[in-house]
Write a protein that holds these residues in place. Structure first.
Motif: not given
Ligand code: UGA
Ligand code: MN
Length: 258
Positions: A126, A128, A148-150, A198
C-alpha cells in the motif's frame, strides 16, 4: 514526540498501517544551503502521519551532514546515494535548466521501492509515491490530499513555469489538459511537485522510470506515460495551491574568502 524518539535506541518506527504510507523521494546534493533545505523539509514531514522519506544524495558516498540530519530528524527514512555521471552533472556556470537534475537519484529511489516490495502479497502493498525536491515548499494538506491516490493524482503547483500557478484543466472532475504557459503541448505539462503515484499501480508497470536524455520539460511526461493516460488522471486539490516551486537564492559567500 517523533523528534525526541529519534534520540532513543532502539529506534521506534512511528509509521503504522492506519493510513496509507507516503513514500517521499528526494534527490539532494551538497551546496551551502543544503542543511537549511533539509531541515525545513524534516520539520514539515514530522507533522505528516505515515511518511517514509527516501533521500538520495547525489554523491559518491553518503555525507555526515545528511546522515546526522536524518538520524536526528525523527521522520522514518531511508538514505541512499547515486552520483550523477560527470558528463550529465550541472556545472557551476551552466544554466540551471541545461541539464536534468535529480533524475538518476529519483530512479534509485524507485528501484529501491521495487526491491522492498518484491514478492510481497498484494494485501501487504500500500502507499503512494511523491517526488519532493529539497527546495520546494510543502503544505501539510497536500499530503492528505494525495494519500488516497488510486493510480496517479495531479494538482496545481504555485510559482512555476513563469506563472503564479500552473494547474491541470479540469471539467466535471476529469483532467482535459493543462493550464500552463510554458510548453503547453507536453502530454503531461506539470511539474514534478504536482503529482503522486499509487505504489501498487507503480509496481504493476515495470517499465516506469525516468529517462536520461529527454527534451527540457519532458521528464514528468517520460515517467507518467508508462503509468496513465490523461483520462485516467485523478484531479485533487482543484483550485487550491498546496505546494510551491520555490527556489533558494544562491548565497553570496565572497566575504568568506577574505
Ligand atoms: C525543475 C523541476 O521542479 C525538477 O523537479 C526537475 O528535476 C528539474 O526542473 C529538471 O528539469 O531537471 P529546479 O528547481 O530547476 O526544478 O531543479 P532543482 O531544484 O535545482 O533540482 C531538482 C532536485 O534535484 C533537487 O532536489 C536537487 O537537490 C536535486 N539535484 C540538483 C541533485 O541531486 N543534483 C544536482 O546536481 C542538482
Ligand atoms: Mn527546485
Amino acid at each position: 514526540m517523533k523528534h525526541k524518539l529519534a534520540r532513543l535506541e532502539p529506534r521506534s518506527n512511528t509509521n503504522d498501517k492506519s493510513v496509507p504510507t507516503i513514500y517521499v523521494i528526494t534527490p539532494t546534493y551538497y551546496r551551502p544551503v543544503q542543511k537549511a533545505e533539509l531541515t525545513r523539509m524534516c520539520h514539515t514531514f514530522l507533522l505528516v502521519p505515515n511518511l517514509h522519506w527516501i533521500v538520495i544524495e547525489d554523491a559518491k558516498s553518503n555525507s555526515k551532514l545528511v546522515t546526522d540530519l536524518l538520524n536526528n530528524c525523527g521522520v522514518v527514512y531511508t538514505l541512499l546515494k547515486e552520483e550523477t555521471p560527470p558528463e550529465q552533472k550541472l556545472g557551476e556556470k551552466d544554466k540551471n535548466w541545461s541539464k536534468p537534475r535529480g533524475v538518476h537519484q529519483r530512479n534509485t529511489g524507485l528501484f529501491w521501492l521495487r526491491d522492498v516490495f518484491r514478492g510481497l502479497p498484494p494485501n501487504q502493498i500500500e502507499g503512494v509515491i511523491y517526488f519532493a525536491d529539497d527546495d520546494n515548499t510543502y503544505s501539510l494538506e497536500v499530503f492528505e490530499e494525495m494519500r488516497y491516490t488510486q493510480k496517479v493524482s495531479v494538482w496545481p503547483v504555485g510559482l512555476v513555469g513563469g506563472l503564479m500557478v500552473e494547474k491541470p484543466k479540469v471539467s466535471n472532475n476529469k483532467v482535459t489538459g493543462w493550464d500552463v504557459s510554458w510548453a503547453p503541448n507536453r502530454p503531461f505539462a506539470l511539474d514534478m511537485a504536482g503529482f503522486a503515484v499509487n505504489v501498487k499501480h507503480f509496481l504493476s508497470k515495470p517499465k516506469a522510470k525516468f529517462a536520461y536524455h529527454v527534451k527540457r520539460g519532458y521528464q514528468e511526461t517520460e515517467f507518467l506515460k508508462h503509468l496513465v493516460t490523461l483520462e485516467e488522471l485523478e484531479s485533487i486539490a482543484e483550485n487550491r495551491v498546496l505546494v510551491w516551486h520555490t527556489r533558494t537564492e544562491k548565497v553570496d559567500l565572497r566575504l568568506e574568502q577574505k
